[in-house]
Design a protein around this motif. Structure first.
Motif, mmCIF file in Angstrom:
data_model
loop_
_atom_site.group_PDB
_atom_site.id
_atom_site.type_symbol
_atom_site.label_atom_id
_atom_site.label_comp_id
_atom_site.label_asym_id
_atom_site.label_seq_id
_atom_site.Cartn_x
_atom_site.Cartn_y
_atom_site.Cartn_z
ATOM 1 N N TRP A 281 0.839 -1.206 0.000
ATOM 2 C CA TRP A 281 0.000 0.000 0.000
ATOM 3 C C TRP A 281 0.873 1.255 0.000
ATOM 4 O O TRP A 281 0.639 2.195 -0.768
ATOM 5 C CB TRP A 281 -0.903 -0.016 1.235
ATOM 6 C CG TRP A 281 -1.668 1.266 1.447
ATOM 7 C CD1 TRP A 281 -1.418 2.233 2.370
ATOM 8 C CD2 TRP A 281 -2.810 1.719 0.710
ATOM 9 N NE1 TRP A 281 -2.324 3.251 2.254
ATOM 10 C CE2 TRP A 281 -3.191 2.964 1.255
ATOM 11 C CE3 TRP A 281 -3.544 1.183 -0.338
ATOM 12 C CZ2 TRP A 281 -4.266 3.680 0.780
ATOM 13 C CZ3 TRP A 281 -4.623 1.905 -0.821
ATOM 14 C CH2 TRP A 281 -4.973 3.131 -0.263
ATOM 15 N N SER A 282 1.912 1.252 0.831
ATOM 16 C CA SER A 282 2.818 2.401 0.912
ATOM 17 C C SER A 282 3.539 2.619 -0.420
ATOM 18 O O SER A 282 3.646 3.754 -0.906
ATOM 19 C CB SER A 282 3.845 2.168 2.025
ATOM 20 O OG SER A 282 4.799 3.209 2.057
ATOM 21 N N ASN B 4 -13.611 0.766 1.030
ATOM 22 C CA ASN B 4 -13.410 2.087 1.631
ATOM 23 C C ASN B 4 -12.284 2.021 2.654
ATOM 24 O O ASN B 4 -12.388 1.326 3.660
ATOM 25 C CB ASN B 4 -14.717 2.557 2.294
ATOM 26 C CG ASN B 4 -14.648 4.016 2.721
ATOM 27 O OD1 ASN B 4 -13.575 4.575 2.908
ATOM 28 N ND2 ASN B 4 -15.808 4.629 2.894
ATOM 29 N N ILE B 5 -11.196 2.728 2.388
ATOM 30 C CA ILE B 5 -10.022 2.697 3.264
ATOM 31 C C ILE B 5 -10.322 3.239 4.656
ATOM 32 O O ILE B 5 -9.650 2.903 5.629
ATOM 33 C CB ILE B 5 -8.856 3.489 2.622
ATOM 34 C CG1 ILE B 5 -7.560 3.299 3.393
ATOM 35 C CG2 ILE B 5 -9.211 4.967 2.536
ATOM 36 C CD1 ILE B 5 -7.024 1.906 3.391
ATOM 37 N N SER C 96 -12.571 -5.745 8.345
ATOM 38 C CA SER C 96 -11.934 -7.033 8.548
ATOM 39 C C SER C 96 -12.728 -7.861 9.557
ATOM 40 O O SER C 96 -12.998 -7.418 10.676
ATOM 41 C CB SER C 96 -10.501 -6.835 9.073
ATOM 42 O OG SER C 96 -9.888 -8.081 9.319
ATOM 43 N N THR C 97 -13.141 -9.052 9.142
ATOM 44 C CA THR C 97 -13.876 -9.947 10.030
ATOM 45 C C THR C 97 -13.226 -11.324 9.996
ATOM 46 O O THR C 97 -12.520 -11.678 9.055
ATOM 47 C CB THR C 97 -15.353 -10.076 9.604
ATOM 48 O OG1 THR C 97 -15.404 -10.469 8.215
ATOM 49 C CG2 THR C 97 -16.082 -8.758 9.755
ATOM 50 N N LEU D 79 -8.707 -6.037 0.014
ATOM 51 C CA LEU D 79 -9.632 -5.575 -1.024
ATOM 52 C C LEU D 79 -9.337 -4.146 -1.467
ATOM 53 O O LEU D 79 -9.595 -3.785 -2.614
ATOM 54 C CB LEU D 79 -11.078 -5.696 -0.539
ATOM 55 C CG LEU D 79 -11.604 -7.127 -0.399
ATOM 56 C CD1 LEU D 79 -13.017 -7.126 0.168
ATOM 57 C CD2 LEU D 79 -11.574 -7.845 -1.749
ATOM 58 N N ILE D 80 -8.788 -3.339 -0.563
ATOM 59 C CA ILE D 80 -8.391 -1.980 -0.928
ATOM 60 C C ILE D 80 -7.285 -2.041 -1.982
ATOM 61 O O ILE D 80 -7.304 -1.328 -2.983
ATOM 62 C CB ILE D 80 -7.885 -1.197 0.307
ATOM 63 C CG1 ILE D 80 -8.932 -1.197 1.424
ATOM 64 C CG2 ILE D 80 -7.504 0.227 -0.088
ATOM 65 C CD1 ILE D 80 -10.223 -0.552 1.078
#
Length: 210
Positions: free
Chosen positions: A45-46, A155-156, A161-162, A175-176
């Motif tokens: 992500w970064s 949506n970030i 998370s489950t 998913l992001i």
């Protein structure tokens, strides 16, 4: 959790119950894998946000990408006796970045395994669309999702998370990353799901350079 479980094992080195020892080791292993997955997603992500990930699209055989991903995830599926079914065509081609696309497929299939019960199945299918895209679907026989969860998935700012059907943990970033990688390649991603009826994630990627 890794430190707590390892401390438990060190403090109780004389545990005679082999099953108890195996149980603690399994918890340590699971916790380590979850931590690694979180760090991996955070680094990805970064890198994505700072432009350090190169986008190198070329013609890809979807079947070959899926073969690599299936090979990586067979053990995860086998642990839950879940059948992975690939109905995509040998002739399916996409114009995409191989690493980005494999990351998307890996996340979607891994999530499907996570939310599918023992003896379930996950089916991969494909279809050419009139807009010049190939639509790839990942359909599971899992627990499904209510509408309010679906609205938050990509949506970030939301933490969706489950735990999985066997208490598997997630990072909330998978998913992001999928959406970022798909949209960066000129495609789109969405999900169709109902609580108790399983889920189908769909991805459209270009067949040719646009």
């Amino acid at each position: 959790p890794i430190i707590a479980f390892s401390d438990m094992l060190l403090e109780n080195q004389n545990i005679n119950d082999e099953e108890e020892r195996k149980g603690i080791l399994k918890l340590i292993n699971t916790s380590a894998k979850n931590t690694f997955k979180l760090l991996e997603n955070l680094l990805t992500w970064s890198s994505l946000q700072t432009g350090k990930i190169n986008y190198l699209p070329e013609k890809q055989h979807l079947k070959l990408l899926l073969f690599e991903v299936f090979t990586e995830l067979q053990g995860q599926a086998k642990n839950k006796n879940i059948q992975l079914v690939d109905t995509t065509s040998e002739n399916d081609l996409i114009y995409a970045d191989a690493n980005m696309t494999k990351t998307v497929l890996r996340n979607l299939i891994s999530n499907a395994i996570k939310f599918t019960n023992q003896e379930g199945s996950i089916t991969l299918a494909s279809k050419k669309r009139n807009n010049g895209n190939l639509e790839i679907s990942v359909r599971d026989t899992g627990v499904g999702m209510p509408a309010d969860i679906i609205d938050k998935l990509f949506n970030i700012t939301e933490n969706t998370s489950t735990d999985g059907t066997e208490n598997e943990k997630g990072t909330g970033l998978g998913l992001i990353l999928c959406e970022e990688f798909v949209t960066n390649q000129g495609g789109k991603i969405w999900v169709e799901s109902e609580l108790g009826e399983g889920s189908t994630f769909k991805v459209q990627l270009p067949i040719d350079k646009k």
